[in-house]
Design a protein around this motif. Sequence first.
Motif, PDB file in Angstrom:
ATOM      1  N   ARG A   1      -0.577  -1.377  -4.772  1.00 16.65           N
ATOM      2  CA  ARG A   1      -1.547  -0.310  -3.957  1.00 16.65           C
ATOM      3  C   ARG A   1      -1.502   0.867  -4.419  1.00 16.65           C
ATOM      4  O   ARG A   1      -2.505   1.521  -4.600  1.00 16.65           O
ATOM      5  CB  ARG A   1      -1.397  -0.507  -2.663  1.00 16.65           C
ATOM      6  CG  ARG A   1      -2.177   0.202  -1.685  1.00 16.65           C
ATOM      7  CD  ARG A   1      -1.359   0.897  -0.282  1.00 16.65           C
ATOM      8  NE  ARG A   1      -0.377   1.382  -0.719  1.00 16.65           N
ATOM      9  CZ  ARG A   1      -0.076   2.494  -0.915  1.00 16.65           C
ATOM     10  NH1 ARG A   1      -1.061   3.411  -1.167  1.00 16.65           N
ATOM     11  NH2 ARG A   1       0.918   3.199  -1.046  1.00 16.65           N
TER      12      ARG A   1
ATOM     13  N   SER B   1      -6.126  -2.914   3.374  1.00 15.08           N
ATOM     14  CA  SER B   1      -6.406  -1.449   3.829  1.00 15.08           C
ATOM     15  C   SER B   1      -5.029  -1.139   4.323  1.00 15.08           C
ATOM     16  O   SER B   1      -4.085  -1.731   4.589  1.00 15.08           O
ATOM     17  CB  SER B   1      -7.240  -1.558   5.148  1.00 15.08           C
ATOM     18  OG  SER B   1      -6.849  -2.445   6.272  1.00 15.08           O
TER      19      SER B   1
ATOM     20  N   LYS C   1      -3.492   4.938   4.266  1.00 10.08           N
ATOM     21  CA  LYS C   1      -3.983   6.148   3.282  1.00 10.08           C
ATOM     22  C   LYS C   1      -5.489   6.296   3.296  1.00 10.08           C
ATOM     23  O   LYS C   1      -5.892   7.078   2.567  1.00 10.08           O
ATOM     24  CB  LYS C   1      -3.307   5.525   2.048  1.00 10.08           C
ATOM     25  CG  LYS C   1      -2.016   5.503   1.966  1.00 10.08           C
ATOM     26  CD  LYS C   1      -1.205   7.190   2.096  1.00 10.08           C
ATOM     27  CE  LYS C   1       0.251   7.150   1.812  1.00 10.08           C
ATOM     28  NZ  LYS C   1       0.736   8.359   1.962  1.00 10.08           N
ATOM     29  N   GLY C   2      -6.030   5.328   3.935  1.00  7.77           N
ATOM     30  CA  GLY C   2      -7.473   5.714   4.098  1.00  7.77           C
ATOM     31  C   GLY C   2      -8.353   4.921   2.855  1.00  7.77           C
ATOM     32  O   GLY C   2      -9.490   5.445   2.803  1.00  7.77           O
ATOM     33  N   THR C   3      -7.706   4.227   2.042  1.00  5.18           N
ATOM     34  CA  THR C   3      -8.448   3.746   0.990  1.00  5.18           C
ATOM     35  C   THR C   3      -8.460   2.186   1.257  1.00  5.18           C
ATOM     36  O   THR C   3      -7.440   1.633   1.273  1.00  5.18           O
ATOM     37  CB  THR C   3      -7.704   4.072  -0.440  1.00  5.18           C
ATOM     38  OG1 THR C   3      -7.853   5.472  -0.458  1.00  5.18           O
ATOM     39  CG2 THR C   3      -8.864   3.173  -1.528  1.00  5.18           C
TER      40      THR C   3
ATOM     41  N   HIS D   1      -8.802  -1.317  -0.983  1.00  4.79           N
ATOM     42  CA  HIS D   1      -8.594  -1.665  -2.261  1.00  4.79           C
ATOM     43  C   HIS D   1      -8.996  -3.073  -2.402  1.00  4.79           C
ATOM     44  O   HIS D   1      -8.644  -4.008  -1.547  1.00  4.79           O
ATOM     45  CB  HIS D   1      -6.975  -1.624  -2.669  1.00  4.79           C
ATOM     46  CG  HIS D   1      -6.708  -0.145  -2.863  1.00  4.79           C
ATOM     47  ND1 HIS D   1      -6.691   0.746  -4.002  1.00  4.79           N
ATOM     48  CD2 HIS D   1      -6.292   0.597  -2.041  1.00  4.79           C
ATOM     49  CE1 HIS D   1      -6.047   1.893  -3.848  1.00  4.79           C
ATOM     50  NE2 HIS D   1      -5.747   1.755  -2.463  1.00  4.79           N
TER      51      HIS D   1
ATOM     52  N   SER E   1      -5.718  -1.811  -8.486  1.00  2.22           N
ATOM     53  CA  SER E   1      -7.006  -2.430  -7.696  1.00  2.22           C
ATOM     54  C   SER E   1      -8.009  -2.067  -8.799  1.00  2.22           C
ATOM     55  O   SER E   1      -8.262  -1.041  -9.644  1.00  2.22           O
ATOM     56  CB  SER E   1      -7.019  -1.857  -6.535  1.00  2.22           C
ATOM     57  OG  SER E   1      -7.235  -0.372  -6.625  1.00  2.22           O
TER      58      SER E   1
ATOM     59  N   GLN F   1     -12.371   0.464  -5.000  1.00  2.30           N
ATOM     60  CA  GLN F   1     -11.858   1.218  -3.926  1.00  2.30           C
ATOM     61  C   GLN F   1     -12.986   1.674  -3.053  1.00  2.30           C
ATOM     62  O   GLN F   1     -14.075   1.965  -3.612  1.00  2.30           O
ATOM     63  CB  GLN F   1     -11.048   2.415  -4.414  1.00  2.30           C
ATOM     64  CG  GLN F   1      -9.929   1.848  -5.473  1.00  2.30           C
ATOM     65  CD  GLN F   1     -10.454   1.941  -6.634  1.00  2.30           C
ATOM     66  OE1 GLN F   1     -11.168   2.456  -7.032  1.00  2.30           O
ATOM     67  NE2 GLN F   1      -9.862   0.979  -7.622  1.00  2.30           N
ATOM     68  N   PHE F   2     -12.591   2.042  -1.771  1.00  5.66           N
ATOM     69  CA  PHE F   2     -13.887   2.557  -0.995  1.00  5.66           C
ATOM     70  C   PHE F   2     -12.751   3.618  -0.117  1.00  5.66           C
ATOM     71  O   PHE F   2     -11.881   3.119   0.619  1.00  5.66           O
ATOM     72  CB  PHE F   2     -14.441   1.587  -0.065  1.00  5.66           C
ATOM     73  CG  PHE F   2     -15.407   2.235   0.790  1.00  5.66           C
ATOM     74  CD1 PHE F   2     -16.480   2.695   0.434  1.00  5.66           C
ATOM     75  CD2 PHE F   2     -15.019   2.326   2.099  1.00  5.66           C
ATOM     76  CE1 PHE F   2     -17.631   3.181   1.106  1.00  5.66           C
ATOM     77  CE2 PHE F   2     -16.171   2.871   2.985  1.00  5.66           C
ATOM     78  CZ  PHE F   2     -17.477   3.489   2.347  1.00  5.66           C
ATOM     79  N   ARG F   3     -13.252   4.838   0.004  1.00  4.88           N
ATOM     80  CA  ARG F   3     -12.284   5.933   0.740  1.00  4.88           C
ATOM     81  C   ARG F   3     -12.801   6.101   2.104  1.00  4.88           C
ATOM     82  O   ARG F   3     -13.951   6.173   2.406  1.00  4.88           O
ATOM     83  CB  ARG F   3     -12.502   7.163  -0.138  1.00  4.88           C
ATOM     84  CG  ARG F   3     -12.482   7.262  -1.647  1.00  4.88           C
ATOM     85  CD  ARG F   3     -10.999   6.810  -2.040  1.00  4.88           C
ATOM     86  NE  ARG F   3     -11.194   6.596  -3.510  1.00  4.88           N
ATOM     87  CZ  ARG F   3     -10.260   6.511  -4.272  1.00  4.88           C
ATOM     88  NH1 ARG F   3      -8.780   6.406  -3.819  1.00  4.88           N
ATOM     89  NH2 ARG F   3     -10.027   6.234  -5.511  1.00  4.88           N
TER      90      ARG F   3
ATOM     91  N   GLU G   1      -8.316   9.405   6.177  1.00  2.00           N
ATOM     92  CA  GLU G   1      -6.641   8.739   6.104  1.00  2.00           C
ATOM     93  C   GLU G   1      -6.022   8.749   7.560  1.00  2.00           C
ATOM     94  O   GLU G   1      -6.485   9.745   8.229  1.00  2.00           O
ATOM     95  CB  GLU G   1      -6.085   9.825   5.339  1.00  2.00           C
ATOM     96  CG  GLU G   1      -4.659   9.516   5.135  1.00  2.00           C
ATOM     97  CD  GLU G   1      -3.914  10.392   3.788  1.00  2.00           C
ATOM     98  OE1 GLU G   1      -2.830  10.253   3.682  1.00  2.00           O
ATOM     99  OE2 GLU G   1      -4.824  11.235   3.122  1.00  2.00           O
TER     100      GLU G   1
ATOM    101  N   GLU H   1     -15.436   2.746  -7.759  1.00  2.00           N
ATOM    102  CA  GLU H   1     -15.645   2.963  -6.414  1.00  2.00           C
ATOM    103  C   GLU H   1     -16.869   2.129  -5.802  1.00  2.00           C
ATOM    104  O   GLU H   1     -17.956   1.760  -6.496  1.00  2.00           O
ATOM    105  CB  GLU H   1     -16.229   4.599  -6.009  1.00  2.00           C
ATOM    106  CG  GLU H   1     -15.312   5.820  -6.495  1.00  2.00           C
ATOM    107  CD  GLU H   1     -13.941   5.734  -5.209  1.00  2.00           C
ATOM    108  OE1 GLU H   1     -14.469   5.534  -4.270  1.00  2.00           O
ATOM    109  OE2 GLU H   1     -12.844   6.015  -5.638  1.00  2.00           O
TER     110      GLU H   1
END
Length: 420
Positions: free
Chosen positions: A283, A305, A308-310, A312, A360, A363-365, A368, A404
């Motif tokens: 991760r 999930s 860290k808010g991302t 993967h 990964s 990713q999706f941000r 956090e 992304e």
Amino acid sequence: MATLSAFSPPSWPDPNTATFLSETTDADSIATADDHDPQSPPPNPNLNNNNTTFSPSPPDPTPAPSRSPPSLFHLSFNQDQACFAVGTDHGFRIYNCDPFRELFRRDFDNGGGIGVVEMLFRCNILSIVGGGPDPQYPTNKVMIWDDHQGRCIGELSFRSVVRSVRLRRDRIVVVLEQKIFVYNFADLKLLHQIETIANPKGLCAVSQVAGSLVLVCPGLQKGQVRVEHYASKRTKFIMAHDSRLACFALTPDGQLLATASSKGTLIRIFNTLDGSLLQEVRRGADRAEIYSLAFSSTAQWLAVSSDKGTVHVFNLKVNSGSSGNEMRTSSDSNIVTSSSNSSLSFIRGVLPKYFNSEWSVAQFRLLEGSQYLVAFGHQKNTVVILGMDGSFYRCQFDPVNGGEMTQLEYHNFLKPEEAF
């Protein structure tokens, strides 16, 4: 210990023929159980099966008047990720994922805190546990509800707090801090008790394929996973991590297991039959708390999930549907291999393991520090993300180029004014 008692002699629902949430049915029974004592009275064997299911309903099923957004205590997907359940400080709600819409809610006027809501696919059978500072029900009881009747039809009571519940069409699994109870769904008969290491998160996973029950839970040592294969009556212990377990997920057939530790840097995929390590993905380098892991329906992808808010998405090289979980064939060889593997393979073994890691694909941000739950959507190459802040995201990833993800949809399911 748990005990069992019947509230009334009428019929007990058959989860294999239970009706869907949108349908109606008749039933007239209630049964209960307590932290199960083998010496306690057995369930009524004459309870008739009936096409009913569970869902929590207040004495008055009419939704409460509009009020400020509730506090969230619980969030979970159902077994096929088609719906999700929400436990709040004054009731619970059930939502459909695709298309996104609220199916129903039950708000309680007095108290009403619900800390656990477990669905049984899309039927009206639910198991709920009280939660929060003002729980609707004792936190040591699992309440079994039929939403078509609008009342409790069964109850399992224990001597300590219930951490989580898992349902199959033939089993009810109740997780306490250091013990797990497995009951037969048809009559609430206690079938198995399992001792675990301290398990405050209530970690437990069960397979959903009929006739082949696989249960995964923490073992008695830090970082150890216990796998129960009930069909073959075999128990397998896997030393998955050096540090304590933070999260794990099981494929529906129970063949593959993904695990993460409290470090949150590596996710490992195991064969549950022999305990072998099939793949390891990274991760990140920094410690993180892993909130959820999810396999796609074909076990080609794994979503993760963390705090860290991302979110993967990883490309897996194992196939749950193939015998022996072989590595994927050339049909998948073109998929983002450059993204997931280090290009420095010519000096593998010389550089630190970090540089040889599989990363990964997509990713999706997100924000956090917030807590998110992830699952794969029913639309191709999509993921559904649920937040404890009431957020619902549907995103799409590119299986060839990665990168992304694209946001397709957003809702806040806690907003009182939102129309469904």
